[in-house]
Write an enzyme that holds these catalytic residues in place. Structure first.
Site, PDB file in Angstrom:
ATOM      1  N   ASN A 105      36.681  22.434 -14.818  1.00  0.00           N
ATOM      2  CA  ASN A 105      37.097  21.386 -15.747  1.00  0.00           C
ATOM      3  C   ASN A 105      37.189  22.056 -17.107  1.00  0.00           C
ATOM      4  OD1 ASN A 105      37.444  19.229 -17.440  1.00  0.00           O
ATOM      5  ND2 ASN A 105      35.413  18.344 -17.124  1.00  0.00           N
TER       6      ASN A 105
ATOM      7  N   GLU B 172      31.763  12.728 -20.780  1.00  0.00           N
ATOM      8  CA  GLU B 172      32.300  12.840 -22.147  1.00  0.00           C
ATOM      9  C   GLU B 172      33.255  11.697 -22.445  1.00  0.00           C
ATOM     10  OE1 GLU B 172      33.515  16.882 -21.653  1.00  0.00           O
ATOM     11  OE2 GLU B 172      31.407  17.478 -21.646  1.00  0.00           O
TER      12      GLU B 172
ATOM     13  N   SER C  83      26.167  22.978 -16.339  1.00  0.00           N
ATOM     14  CA  SER C  83      25.687  24.348 -16.547  1.00  0.00           C
ATOM     15  C   SER C  83      25.608  25.164 -15.257  1.00  0.00           C
ATOM     16  CB  SER C  83      24.337  24.350 -17.273  1.00  0.00           C
ATOM     17  OG  SER C  83      24.457  23.694 -18.520  1.00  0.00           O
TER      18      SER C  83
ATOM     19  N   GLY D  60      32.267  23.555 -16.070  1.00  0.00           N
ATOM     20  CA  GLY D  60      32.831  23.497 -17.419  1.00  0.00           C
ATOM     21  C   GLY D  60      32.944  24.893 -17.999  1.00  0.00           C
TER      22      GLY D  60
ATOM     23  N   GLU E  56      26.929  14.779 -12.149  1.00  0.00           N
ATOM     24  CA  GLU E  56      26.751  15.559 -13.369  1.00  0.00           C
ATOM     25  C   GLU E  56      25.691  14.905 -14.249  1.00  0.00           C
ATOM     26  OE1 GLU E  56      30.511  18.142 -14.011  1.00  0.00           O
ATOM     27  OE2 GLU E  56      30.607  16.404 -15.316  1.00  0.00           O
TER      28      GLU E  56
ATOM     29  N   HIS F 297      34.413  11.136 -16.453  1.00  0.00           N
ATOM     30  CA  HIS F 297      33.534  12.200 -16.949  1.00  0.00           C
ATOM     31  C   HIS F 297      32.611  11.632 -18.032  1.00  0.00           C
ATOM     32  CE1 HIS F 297      32.134  15.868 -18.827  1.00  0.00           C
ATOM     33  NE2 HIS F 297      32.435  16.472 -17.694  1.00  0.00           N
TER      34      HIS F 297
ATOM     35  N   LYS G  80      38.253  20.980 -19.864  1.00  0.00           N
ATOM     36  CA  LYS G  80      38.017  20.108 -21.035  1.00  0.00           C
ATOM     37  C   LYS G  80      39.108  20.364 -22.092  1.00  0.00           C
ATOM     38  CE  LYS G  80      33.211  19.945 -19.703  1.00  0.00           C
ATOM     39  NZ  LYS G  80      31.820  19.739 -20.084  1.00  0.00           N
TER      40      LYS G  80
ATOM     41  N   GLY H  17      26.790  21.330 -20.580  1.00  0.00           N
ATOM     42  CA  GLY H  17      27.013  22.141 -21.788  1.00  0.00           C
ATOM     43  C   GLY H  17      25.732  22.473 -22.534  1.00  0.00           C
TER      44      GLY H  17
HETATM   45  P1  13P Z   1      29.264  22.789 -18.210  1.00  0.00           P
HETATM   46  O1  13P Z   1      29.452  23.579 -16.941  1.00  0.00           O
HETATM   47  O2  13P Z   1      29.877  23.423 -19.400  1.00  0.00           O
HETATM   48  O3  13P Z   1      27.839  22.369 -18.408  1.00  0.00           O
HETATM   49  O4  13P Z   1      30.096  21.435 -18.003  1.00  0.00           O
HETATM   50  C1  13P Z   1      29.938  20.709 -16.836  1.00  0.00           C
HETATM   51  C2  13P Z   1      30.955  19.656 -16.810  1.00  0.00           C
HETATM   52  O5  13P Z   1      30.931  18.732 -17.591  1.00  0.00           O
HETATM   53  C3  13P Z   1      32.023  19.765 -15.812  1.00  0.00           C
HETATM   54  O6  13P Z   1      32.778  18.604 -15.762  1.00  0.00           O
END
Ligand code: 13P
Length: 255
Positions: free
Chosen positions: A13, A100, A216, A237, A170, A98, A15, A176
């Site tokens: 992803n 976010e 992560s 991510g 997640e 998601h 982002k 992140g």
């Molecule tokens: P990270 O791998 O950067 O923690 O992000 C995970 C994520 O939100 C994937 O959709």
């Protein structure tokens, strides 16, 4: 995992990262590194990168996904993209709900459910994200939160369609932050998600649904996370933006 029952899927992803030129560079670097993967490999990229990504991925084993879609087919929804617009390009997957989007853009379980149904109706495979906040885990209501999200997000989704749906667990506190859920924590919630789907549908259906972990996940911890029975893949991510790291996770899922 039991690959005879379900597909292992590693999805990046991206982002809000990468211009089309940068997307081309990254996908070109990823392609040879994942060509022998024994799992499905997906790159979910920003809307403006889709055309480039589809062109670079053509003839390879990499599938392309978007990061959102609207529930209406067309109309006065400035700034939105419909599921049909995506399928008409050749996009196969879409990330929905998601954290976010829930956190910063007012996404609710109701809108996630509408988007999920629209995506499925258009022939897109949704990757529906669920996960608890840190304080929800601390209050020991992780299962309540997850069950509610699963029930609402999948409301009115047929048994056939739910098999085409990927669920990404997640935990919001792990996204992140560099803080990964332990493999046992990931397994516990992924198993709970499967049990919830079994209750809503039946065990056979639940056994067919791919459930990913995200938060992560990286080249160092993927092996352990992916060794768990109910962790069928990852939604990645940060590490998906580095070809070698992403490829290492794909390799871990291919074992
Ligand atoms: P990270 O791998 O950067 O923690 O992000 C995970 C994520 O939100 C994937 O959709």
């Amino acid at each position: 995992m039991d690959k005879s029952k379900r597909k292992a899927i590693i999805a990046g992803n991206w982002k809000m990262n990468k211009t089309p030129a940068e997307a081309k560079e990254l996908l070109t670097a990823i392609t040879p590194l994942v060509k022998d993967a024994d799992c499905e490999v997906i790159a979910c990229v920003p809307f403006v990168d889709l055309q480039t990504a589809l062109e670079v991925a053509e003839g390879t084993n990499i599938k392309i996904g978007a990061e959102n879609c609207h529930w209406e087919e067309s109309g006065a929804f400035t700034g939105e993209i419909s599921a049909k617009m995506l399928t008409s390009m050749g996009v196969e997957y879409v990330v929905l709900g998601h954290s976010e989007r829930r956190q910063y853009f007012g996404e609710t379980d109701e809108t996630v459910n509408k988007r999920t149904k629209a995506a499925l109706a258009a022939g897109l495979k949704p990757i529906v994200c669920v996960g608890e906040l840190l304080w929800e885990r601390e209050c020991d209501i992780t299962e309540e939160v997850i069950a509610r999200q699963i029930k609402l997000d999948l409301f009115d989704v047929s048994k056939e369609d739910v098999k085409k749906t990927v669920i990404a667990y997640e935990p919001v506190w792990a996204i992140g932050t560099g803080k990964t859920a332990t493999a046992d924590q990931a397994e516990e919630v992924c198993a709970f998600i499967r049990a919830t789907i079994a209750k809503l549908y039946d065990q056979k259906t639940a056994d067919a649904v791919t459930i990913q972990y995200g938060g992560s996940m990286n080249d160092a911890n993927a092996d352990e996370l992916l060794s768990k029975t109910n962790v069928d893949g990852g939604l990645i991510g940060g590490a998906s933006l580095v070809a070698e790291k992403f490829a290492a996770i794909v390799k871990a899922a291919s074992k």
